[in-house]
Scaffold this active site. Structure first.
Site, PDB file in Angstrom:
ATOM      1  N   TRP A  21       0.817  -1.216   0.000  1.00  0.00           N
ATOM      2  CA  TRP A  21       0.000   0.000   0.000  1.00  0.00           C
ATOM      3  C   TRP A  21       0.847   1.261   0.000  1.00  0.00           C
ATOM      4  O   TRP A  21       0.475   2.265  -0.636  1.00  0.00           O
ATOM      5  CB  TRP A  21      -0.979  -0.020   1.171  1.00  0.00           C
ATOM      6  CG  TRP A  21      -2.101  -0.967   0.913  1.00  0.00           C
ATOM      7  CD1 TRP A  21      -2.315  -2.177   1.504  1.00  0.00           C
ATOM      8  CD2 TRP A  21      -3.134  -0.813  -0.069  1.00  0.00           C
ATOM      9  NE1 TRP A  21      -3.427  -2.781   0.962  1.00  0.00           N
ATOM     10  CE2 TRP A  21      -3.950  -1.972   0.000  1.00  0.00           C
ATOM     11  CE3 TRP A  21      -3.449   0.184  -0.988  1.00  0.00           C
ATOM     12  CZ2 TRP A  21      -5.059  -2.148  -0.824  1.00  0.00           C
ATOM     13  CZ3 TRP A  21      -4.557   0.012  -1.809  1.00  0.00           C
ATOM     14  CH2 TRP A  21      -5.353  -1.142  -1.715  1.00  0.00           C
ATOM     15  N   ASP A  67      -0.816   7.174   6.991  1.00  0.00           N
ATOM     16  CA  ASP A  67      -2.005   6.375   6.689  1.00  0.00           C
ATOM     17  C   ASP A  67      -2.094   5.301   7.766  1.00  0.00           C
ATOM     18  O   ASP A  67      -1.273   4.400   7.821  1.00  0.00           O
ATOM     19  CB  ASP A  67      -1.873   5.759   5.294  1.00  0.00           C
ATOM     20  CG  ASP A  67      -3.054   4.869   4.917  1.00  0.00           C
ATOM     21  OD1 ASP A  67      -3.908   4.594   5.781  1.00  0.00           O
ATOM     22  OD2 ASP A  67      -3.105   4.428   3.748  1.00  0.00           O
ATOM     23  N   LYS A 118     -11.624  -1.359   8.329  1.00  0.00           N
ATOM     24  CA  LYS A 118     -10.738  -2.214   9.125  1.00  0.00           C
ATOM     25  C   LYS A 118     -11.240  -2.232  10.570  1.00  0.00           C
ATOM     26  O   LYS A 118     -11.824  -3.198  11.013  1.00  0.00           O
ATOM     27  CB  LYS A 118      -9.296  -1.709   9.070  1.00  0.00           C
ATOM     28  CG  LYS A 118      -8.785  -1.381   7.683  1.00  0.00           C
ATOM     29  CD  LYS A 118      -8.646  -2.602   6.791  1.00  0.00           C
ATOM     30  CE  LYS A 118      -7.984  -2.229   5.465  1.00  0.00           C
ATOM     31  NZ  LYS A 118      -7.847  -3.375   4.547  1.00  0.00           N
TER      32      LYS A 118
END
Length: 364
Positions: A104, A174, A198
Site C-alpha cells: 500500500w 495512513d 478495518k
C-alpha cells in the site's frame, strides 16, 4: 456455514456483534427518528448531532487537541494518496518524501508521482517487504513538504512500533488498518487518516485528522471537492456524505469507549490475540512460515504461508468448513493472512490456533 465471529478478512473486516445488532435495527428504523438510517437526510439535525458525536468520541479516545480538524471524507485512502500531495506539495521546491514499506505504501508513491515530484527515502521492495527501517537511519531534506508512511501494512503484516520524533518535515501517516487499535501521540503528526473498513466500520468513509497549521500550505485554485479547506469550512457536509457509514463508525466508537474501555484496553487485547496466533505458528515452524521478520510483525495482520504449497488449498477448505472466512492471502503475495482487527475476539483467535494445531498434527 461461515460465521461473523470467525471473520479474519483483511477488509472489509469484522464488526462487533452489538454494532451489527444496532445497525440491523437502524436499517428498519432509527429509535431517535422512526426513519431508516438509509433514508436519513444529511441536512437533518439528527445527522449534524451524529457528526458532532463522532468527532467528540474520536477526540476523547485518542486525546486529540482542538487544533486538529476531524473530517469525514470519501474515496478511501486511494483518493488521499493523490489529494495529500495536491494540497500540501503542489508548489513545493523539493520533492515530497515517502517510506515504501509494502504494497500500500508503494501504491501511495505511484499515486502521488503524477501530481508532484516524489522521493522514496526507504524502499523494502528488493527484500520482499519483510522488515521496516530504523527511523534514525533515514535521511530527509529539511524543506520537504511532508514525509508520508503507512503505519501498518495489511498485505505483508508489517507494523511500525512508533513514529519518528517531531522534526522540520511534517509527518503524515495512513493508519487505515491500525487506527484505534492502540494509542499514539497525535502531536507528532501533521495529518493522520484512515479509511473505515478495518477497525472503524463499513467502507465508504475516510477519517482524517489535520493540524490547522497545514491549511495555510494549501494553494489556491484546487477543485473545491479536492481542497481540505472546503471540508473544514462545511463541517464534512459539503456534498452528500456517506450517512450510513458514519453512523456505523459512531456505533463502533461507542462500543470501543463503553464496552471495551478505550484504546488502552483494546491495545492489551490485541497484543494477546497476536501473541497467541504467532505462538501457534512458531510451534509449527516446519509447517508454517511467517512473512515478516519478528521485530516488524503486525498486531493487526498476520501474513503466513504453508511451506508445502500442496497443502494450501486443503487448509483453506478445512477452515471454511469450520466457519472461518478471510484467511486467503492478498493476491500480490499469496499465502494466508489472518487479520486481527479490534472486533475479532480472543475466542475466535483461540479457535484459529486450535485449527492450526490440529492441521499440524495431521500434516506437520
Amino acid at each position: 456455514m461461515l460465521s461473523n465471529l470467525l471473520n479474519f478478512s483483511g477488509g472489509p473486516g469484522a464488526l462487533p456483534v452489538s454494532v451489527l445488532e444496532q445497525t440491523r435495527q437502524a436499517i428498519i428504523a432509527l429509535p431517535e427518528t422512526g426513519l431508516s438510517v438509509l433514508g436519513m437526510s444529511h441536512r437533518s439535525d439528527w445527522f449534524k448531532a451524529l457528526l458532532q458525536e463522532a468527532q467528540d468520541n474520536i477526540r476523547v479516545l485518542l486525546g486529540v487537541p482542538e487544533r486538529y480538524h476531524i473530517l469525514f471524507l470519501q474515496g478511501g485512502s486511494s483518493l488521499q494518496f493523490s489529494m495529500i500531495p495536491m494540497n500540501f506539495a503542489h508548489r513545493a521546491a523539493v520533492p515530497a518524501e515517502f517510506v515504501s514499506s509494502g504494497y500500500w505504501s508503494r501504491k501511495a508513491v505511484t499515486e502521488a508521482a503524477p501530481v508532484v515530484p516524489v522521493r522514496t527515502v526507504w524502499d523494502g521492495y528488493d527484500e520482499g517487504f519483510r522488515r521496516l527501517p530504523d527511523w534514525a537511519s533515514l535521511e530527509h531534506h529539511p524543506e520537504a513538504p511532508f514525509l508520508h508512511y503507512i503505519s501498518n501494512e495489511t498485505v505483508e503484516g508489517l507494523q511500525f512500533r512508533d513514529a519518528p520524533l517531531p522534526g522540520p518535515v511534517p509527518l503524515i501517516a495512513d493508519m487505515s488498518s491500525d487506527f484505534l487499535s492502540r494509542p499514539f501521540d497525535i502531536g507528532r503528526y501533521a495529518m493522520v487518516y484512515a479509511h473505515a473498513q478495518k477497525n472503524l466500520g463499513p467502507a465508504g468513509v475516510t477519517l482524517a485528522l489535520i493540524d490547522d497549521a497545514m491549511l495555510s500550505r494549501i494553494p489556491g485554485g484546487l477543485p473545491p471537492m479536492l481542497d481540505y479547506r472546503t471540508h473544514v469550512k462545511h463541517g464534512s457536509n459539503y456534498n452528500t456524505p456517506p450517512v450510513f457509514s458514519i453512523y456505523v463508525l459512531n456505533l463502533v466508537s461507542r462500543w470501543l469507549r463503553d464496552e471495551i474501555g478505550g484504546v488502552d484496553a483494546i491495545e492489551q487485547i490485541n497484543a494477546r490475540k497476536a501473541a497467541a496466533l504467532y505462538g501457534a505458528l512458531e510451534r509449527h515452524v516446519n509447517l508454517f512460515e511467517i512473512h515478516a521478520e519478528p521485530e516488524a510483525r503486525s498486531l493487526m495482520n498476520v501474513a503466513f504461508r504453508l511451506r508445502d504449497p500442496a497443502l494450501h488449498d486443503g487448509f483453506l477448505a478445512e477452515s471454511r468448513a469450520a466457519g472461518f472466512s478471510g484467511l486467503e492471502g492478498h493476491r500480490s503475495i499469496g499465502g494466508l493472512r489472518a487479520s486481527l482487527y479490534n472486533a475479532v475476539g480472543e475466542p475466535a483467535v483461540a479457535r484459529l490456533t486450535e485449527l492450526l494445531d490440529d492441521f499440524a498434527a495431521r500434516h506437520g
